[in-house]
Design a protein around this motif. Sequence first.
Motif, PDB file in Angstrom:
ATOM      1  N   HIS A   1       0.777  -1.330   0.167  1.00  0.00           N
ATOM      2  CA  HIS A   1      -0.016  -0.136  -0.022  1.00  0.00           C
ATOM      3  C   HIS A   1       0.898   1.213  -0.047  1.00  0.00           C
ATOM      4  O   HIS A   1       2.084   1.328   0.527  1.00  0.00           O
ATOM      5  CB  HIS A   1      -0.875   0.138   1.212  1.00  0.00           C
ATOM      6  CG  HIS A   1      -1.966  -0.980   1.325  1.00  0.00           C
ATOM      7  ND1 HIS A   1      -3.145  -0.947   2.031  1.00  0.00           N
ATOM      8  CD2 HIS A   1      -1.951  -2.123   0.730  1.00  0.00           C
ATOM      9  CE1 HIS A   1      -3.820  -2.082   1.995  1.00  0.00           C
ATOM     10  NE2 HIS A   1      -2.916  -2.810   1.225  1.00  0.00           N
ATOM     11  N   GLY A   2       0.353   2.300  -0.381  1.00  0.00           N
ATOM     12  CA  GLY A   2       0.876   3.590  -0.212  1.00  0.00           C
ATOM     13  C   GLY A   2       2.327   3.839  -1.114  1.00  0.00           C
ATOM     14  O   GLY A   2       2.658   5.096  -1.264  1.00  0.00           O
ATOM     15  N   HIS A   3       2.863   2.917  -2.063  1.00  0.00           N
ATOM     16  CA  HIS A   3       3.914   3.286  -2.822  1.00  0.00           C
ATOM     17  C   HIS A   3       3.862   2.369  -3.809  1.00  0.00           C
ATOM     18  O   HIS A   3       3.004   1.353  -4.091  1.00  0.00           O
ATOM     19  CB  HIS A   3       5.302   2.798  -1.918  1.00  0.00           C
ATOM     20  CG  HIS A   3       5.486   3.665  -0.698  1.00  0.00           C
ATOM     21  ND1 HIS A   3       4.625   3.358   0.512  1.00  0.00           N
ATOM     22  CD2 HIS A   3       6.209   4.795  -0.486  1.00  0.00           C
ATOM     23  CE1 HIS A   3       5.248   4.186   1.375  1.00  0.00           C
ATOM     24  NE2 HIS A   3       6.199   4.799   0.758  1.00  0.00           N
TER      25      HIS A   3
ATOM     26  N   GLN B   1       6.541   7.940   1.438  1.00  0.00           N
ATOM     27  CA  GLN B   1       5.158   8.444   2.028  1.00  0.00           C
ATOM     28  C   GLN B   1       4.962   7.821   3.787  1.00  0.00           C
ATOM     29  O   GLN B   1       4.904   6.706   3.838  1.00  0.00           O
ATOM     30  CB  GLN B   1       4.077   7.692   1.243  1.00  0.00           C
ATOM     31  CG  GLN B   1       4.064   8.134  -0.097  1.00  0.00           C
ATOM     32  CD  GLN B   1       3.711   9.644  -0.369  1.00  0.00           C
ATOM     33  OE1 GLN B   1       2.568  10.349   0.423  1.00  0.00           O
ATOM     34  NE2 GLN B   1       4.326  10.428  -1.353  1.00  0.00           N
TER      35      GLN B   1
ATOM     36  N   ASP C   1       1.717   3.994   8.263  1.00  0.00           N
ATOM     37  CA  ASP C   1       1.754   2.485   8.567  1.00  0.00           C
ATOM     38  C   ASP C   1       1.013   2.029   7.433  1.00  0.00           C
ATOM     39  O   ASP C   1      -0.233   1.874   7.058  1.00  0.00           O
ATOM     40  CB  ASP C   1       1.004   2.123   9.864  1.00  0.00           C
ATOM     41  CG  ASP C   1       1.678   2.759  11.104  1.00  0.00           C
ATOM     42  OD1 ASP C   1       3.028   2.871  10.720  1.00  0.00           O
ATOM     43  OD2 ASP C   1       1.169   3.073  12.116  1.00  0.00           O
ATOM     44  N   TRP C   2       1.838   1.422   6.372  1.00  0.00           N
ATOM     45  CA  TRP C   2       1.213   0.969   5.140  1.00  0.00           C
ATOM     46  C   TRP C   2       1.089  -0.667   5.130  1.00  0.00           C
ATOM     47  O   TRP C   2       2.179  -1.369   5.407  1.00  0.00           O
ATOM     48  CB  TRP C   2       2.178   1.235   3.910  1.00  0.00           C
ATOM     49  CG  TRP C   2       2.215   2.746   3.797  1.00  0.00           C
ATOM     50  CD1 TRP C   2       3.147   3.809   4.315  1.00  0.00           C
ATOM     51  CD2 TRP C   2       1.040   3.883   3.503  1.00  0.00           C
ATOM     52  NE1 TRP C   2       3.032   5.027   4.144  1.00  0.00           N
ATOM     53  CE2 TRP C   2       1.832   5.208   3.627  1.00  0.00           C
ATOM     54  CE3 TRP C   2      -0.296   3.682   2.873  1.00  0.00           C
ATOM     55  CZ2 TRP C   2       0.877   6.133   3.280  1.00  0.00           C
ATOM     56  CZ3 TRP C   2      -0.883   4.680   2.473  1.00  0.00           C
ATOM     57  CH2 TRP C   2      -0.312   6.016   2.588  1.00  0.00           C
TER      58      TRP C   2
ATOM     59  N   MET D   1       3.064  -4.700   8.013  1.00  0.00           N
ATOM     60  CA  MET D   1       3.105  -3.277   7.677  1.00  0.00           C
ATOM     61  C   MET D   1       4.599  -2.975   7.267  1.00  0.00           C
ATOM     62  O   MET D   1       5.601  -3.122   7.548  1.00  0.00           O
ATOM     63  CB  MET D   1       2.603  -2.664   8.763  1.00  0.00           C
ATOM     64  CG  MET D   1       1.151  -2.380   9.186  1.00  0.00           C
ATOM     65  SD  MET D   1       0.789  -2.341  10.871  1.00  0.00           S
ATOM     66  CE  MET D   1       1.313  -3.745  11.535  1.00  0.00           C
TER      67      MET D   1
END
Length: 462
Positions: free
Chosen positions: A272-274, A313, A316-317, A400
Amino acid sequence: MVSRRDFFLGAGAITAAAASASVSRVALSGLPEPVIQTKPDTAPPLEPLNGRPYRPVVTLNGWTLPWRMNNGVKEFHLVAEPVVREMAPGMQAHLWGYNGQSPGPTIEVVEGDRVRIFVTNKLPEHTSIHWHGQRLPNGMDGVAGLNQRAIPVGKTYVYEFEAKRPGTFMYHPHADEMVQMAMGMMGFWVTHPRQPDPDINEVDRDYCFLLNAYEIEPGSYTPKVMEMLDFNLWTFNSRVFPGIDPLVARRNDRVRVRIGNLTMTNHPIHLHGHEFEVTGTDGGPVPRAARWPEVTTDIAVGQMRQIEFIADQPGDWAFHCHKSHHVMNPMGHEVPTMIGVSHRKVVTQISRLIPDYMVMGERGMADMTEMEMPLPDNTLAMMTGDGPFGSVEMGGMFSMVKVRDDLAADDYSDPGWYQQPAGTQAFEWTGSLPEPERFKAERAAEPGVDVQVRKPSGHTGH
């Protein structure tokens, strides 16, 4: 940060005295002292004290095997033995592994190193080790019966070869492979480049872990080694969420993650997130012109995929397998679907006979995270893990990536939960909601639609 020495002294490290139960001290006297690790913590990176320098990897919930230099040869000692592995707090598994753990310790060398590995067999049956993906002499490839005699119980064999190419590899038995791998016998091998390579980046953090799976019935300890597909514990390095440590990064670090798959199915690993690029496989580094941005990469059976991203970013991904049943802990696969079925009247009748009976599954499975039901000994809740805003409702192959601004370069400790800046979190809407045009059209439609129902009479016509 905990030093490497303190980690081993404080985390249950055992040396040759305890490792030689089935092999005499005389036989072990000329060997490197075997280091045994009994706790599932993520160890600090093992900085090379001799030989060619490199940036060491961090094995998720694992560790790197120390070595000794002997006349220019790097010597390691692996001990194949029964082990007890904590899958997560509250559950232990009786597995087979190496040097006290499953998976075994990561082996790190440098391209061009001459490597000698002593393998002592403390299992109840013979074994061998195959060095998955390595270029080496045929007699060192480790297939029992084909390349060598199997290592008998209580004996020590020696593998010796040159680490010919940089990359990420695995090791596992090639003797009674179905049983021994189902019991957890596997490990990681990393060969660092000797010289700068145009297709290999310098990174700030370098993680590795193996994907493995088990079928362990609730209340039991030992995997069912005859299972082929219906596993109930999907793990990162023989750990399940919430027992898997986070992958920690400082903002703008270049992060590499090496993932090997020794389960019996593929795993789409999702971050997530990247965005990331696949920069390496078992075959070596991927040329830069052959890379593209991804957020999910599928890792087939027996494959390794190396991904890299810039951790730019904060937060906590989630980082997990995207097969939804692989992010759950022990579950009954034959439980019927009860979503939308009201059985409250039946509950009233059943409760007269079974006072503690509870309704489950009619609104989905999230109810289970709210029920404080007693579990069988040595098992885990199917959906679990507490986050800062409630239950994460996950298990299995879930962790995570925690990105922070204020981490030190060598800090791999869990920084706790991310504090989201004001105005950057989803919130409840309390204003009025416009009525969709569809609702108005439905009210205007004439009632009394004629529906004809045909009862199925078999599989024909489907």
